[in-house]
Design an enzyme around this catalytic site. Structure first.
Site, PDB file in Angstrom:
ATOM      1  N   LYS A  57     -11.019  -1.243   6.981  1.00  9.93           N
ATOM      2  CA  LYS A  57      -9.776  -1.014   7.722  1.00  9.93           C
ATOM      3  C   LYS A  57     -10.189  -0.547   9.112  1.00  9.93           C
ATOM      4  O   LYS A  57     -11.105   0.270   9.241  1.00  9.93           O
ATOM      5  CB  LYS A  57      -8.986   0.073   6.985  1.00  9.93           C
ATOM      6  CG  LYS A  57      -7.837   0.690   7.773  1.00  9.93           C
ATOM      7  CD  LYS A  57      -6.960   1.533   6.853  1.00  9.93           C
ATOM      8  CE  LYS A  57      -6.003   2.410   7.654  1.00  9.93           C
ATOM      9  NZ  LYS A  57      -4.772   2.743   6.910  1.00  9.93           N
ATOM     10  N   ARG A  70       0.476  10.412   0.404  1.00 13.52           N
ATOM     11  CA  ARG A  70       0.827  11.479   1.344  1.00 13.52           C
ATOM     12  C   ARG A  70       1.994  12.302   0.872  1.00 13.52           C
ATOM     13  O   ARG A  70       2.411  13.228   1.563  1.00 13.52           O
ATOM     14  CB  ARG A  70       1.230  10.873   2.698  1.00 13.52           C
ATOM     15  CG  ARG A  70       0.106  10.194   3.378  1.00 13.52           C
ATOM     16  CD  ARG A  70       0.542   9.668   4.718  1.00 13.52           C
ATOM     17  NE  ARG A  70      -0.352   8.611   5.091  1.00 13.52           N
ATOM     18  CZ  ARG A  70      -0.183   7.827   6.136  1.00 13.52           C
ATOM     19  NH1 ARG A  70       0.865   7.991   6.923  1.00 13.52           N
ATOM     20  NH2 ARG A  70      -1.046   6.882   6.395  1.00 13.52           N
ATOM     21  N   THR A  90      -4.336   6.115   2.124  1.00 12.38           N
ATOM     22  CA  THR A  90      -4.638   7.523   2.426  1.00 12.38           C
ATOM     23  C   THR A  90      -5.445   8.159   1.282  1.00 12.38           C
ATOM     24  O   THR A  90      -5.201   9.288   0.868  1.00 12.38           O
ATOM     25  CB  THR A  90      -3.361   8.343   2.732  1.00 12.38           C
ATOM     26  OG1 THR A  90      -2.430   7.532   3.478  1.00 12.38           O
ATOM     27  CG2 THR A  90      -3.680   9.554   3.584  1.00 12.38           C
ATOM     28  N   GLU A 101       0.861  -1.193   0.000  1.00 13.40           N
ATOM     29  CA  GLU A 101       0.000   0.000   0.000  1.00 13.40           C
ATOM     30  C   GLU A 101       0.886   1.229   0.000  1.00 13.40           C
ATOM     31  O   GLU A 101       1.623   1.473   0.956  1.00 13.40           O
ATOM     32  CB  GLU A 101      -0.897  -0.032   1.241  1.00 13.40           C
ATOM     33  CG  GLU A 101      -1.761   1.206   1.386  1.00 13.40           C
ATOM     34  CD  GLU A 101      -2.520   1.223   2.716  1.00 13.40           C
ATOM     35  OE1 GLU A 101      -2.913   0.143   3.221  1.00 13.40           O
ATOM     36  OE2 GLU A 101      -2.684   2.328   3.267  1.00 13.40           O
TER      37      GLU A 101
HETATM   38  C1  3PG Z   1      -1.199   4.476   8.190  1.00 10.75           C
HETATM   39  O1  3PG Z   1      -2.126   4.729   7.443  1.00 10.75           O
HETATM   40  O2  3PG Z   1      -0.348   5.293   8.569  1.00 10.75           O
HETATM   41  C2  3PG Z   1      -1.082   3.085   8.607  1.00 10.75           C
HETATM   42  O3  3PG Z   1      -2.111   2.845   9.473  1.00 10.75           O
HETATM   43  C3  3PG Z   1       0.255   2.697   9.110  1.00 10.75           C
HETATM   44  O4  3PG Z   1       0.323   2.794  10.473  1.00 10.75           O
HETATM   45  P1  3PG Z   1       1.699   2.517  11.211  1.00 10.75           P
HETATM   46  O5  3PG Z   1       2.745   3.366  10.511  1.00 10.75           O
HETATM   47  O6  3PG Z   1       1.422   2.949  12.609  1.00 10.75           O
HETATM   48  O7  3PG Z   1       2.004   1.053  11.087  1.00 10.75           O
END
Ligand code: 3PG
Length: 210
Positions: A126, A42, A66, A38
């Protein structure tokens, strides 16, 4: 592929700052046994990163994370994303993600959101931010009243916590960035990423509590 949660038990969540890193990173994760990636929308490099991974590492299933707006959903699909993930959802976003024809995971953190999504025929979600929003005990509590919902918890999960999530009946996979520590990425230490990916890919559900 009609569901995100069926792709792989562990989905690495990646923030790509430089699109040139995307292919070696995807190959490093794949070499460790993590075949789904994924890439979060961002950074300015994210869409190009999705595009190059989709073209140059077709054995990896690359998705976009995101996803916050209908434009994000359309752009990610056009770039070659094979699934979409959002930390939350609105009706407009849900319609846009659904409209791409790709499997998608809207984010939830309350029972009411789960009920709302189930009512719309969406069963895969999710759970975000997993650790901050109640973690394993929260999801365990939803299994009996809301058995049709299947979750991919993400947010604050690491190699020690992941097996406890994977042991829950309503958890199909977990997401996270613990196998991508900043120092390894900054050093472009792809062998190091592969080693952590191997560990993550080999995680088994924790034994049930007696
Ligand atoms: C996110 O969207 O940032 C994910 O949930 C990843 O979370 P993490 O970096 O805490 O594993």
């Amino acid at each position: 592929m009609d569901s995100v949660v069926g792709i792989a038990p562990v989905i690495p969540v990646v923030v790509v700052e430089d699109a040139d890193d995307a292919v070696p990173l995807a190959r490093a994760l794949l070499a460790g046994g993590l075949g789904a990636i994924e890439i979060t929308l961002r950074t300015p490099a994210a869409l190009e990163a999705i595009q190059v991974v989709a073209h140059e590492v077709p054995e990896a299933v690359v998705g976009a994370g995101t996803v916050l707006t209908p434009d994000h959903a359309a752009a990610a699909a056009a770039a070659g994303a094979r699934f979409l993930v959002s930390p939350g959802w609105t009706e407009r976003l849900l319609d846009a993600m659904c409209g791409t024809g790709l499997p998608y995971l809207p984010g939830v953190s309350t029972p009411s959101e789960v009920i709302d999504l189930l009512d719309r025929g969406v069963t895969d979600m999710k759970f975000f931010p997993a650790e901050a929003a109640g973690g394993v005990p929260f999801l365990r509590s939803l299994a009996s009243p809301l058995p049709r919902a299947r979750f991919c918890p993400t947010g604050g999960i690491d190699a020690a916590r992941a097996p406890h999530y994977l042991a829950l009946p309503n958890v199909a996979c977990v997401g996270g960035s613990w196998m991508l520590p900043k120092d390894l990425l900054a050093a472009r230490n792809w062998e190091g990423v592969t080693a952590l990916a191997k560990e993550a890919a080999g995680l088994a559900p924790a034994a049930p509590r007696s």
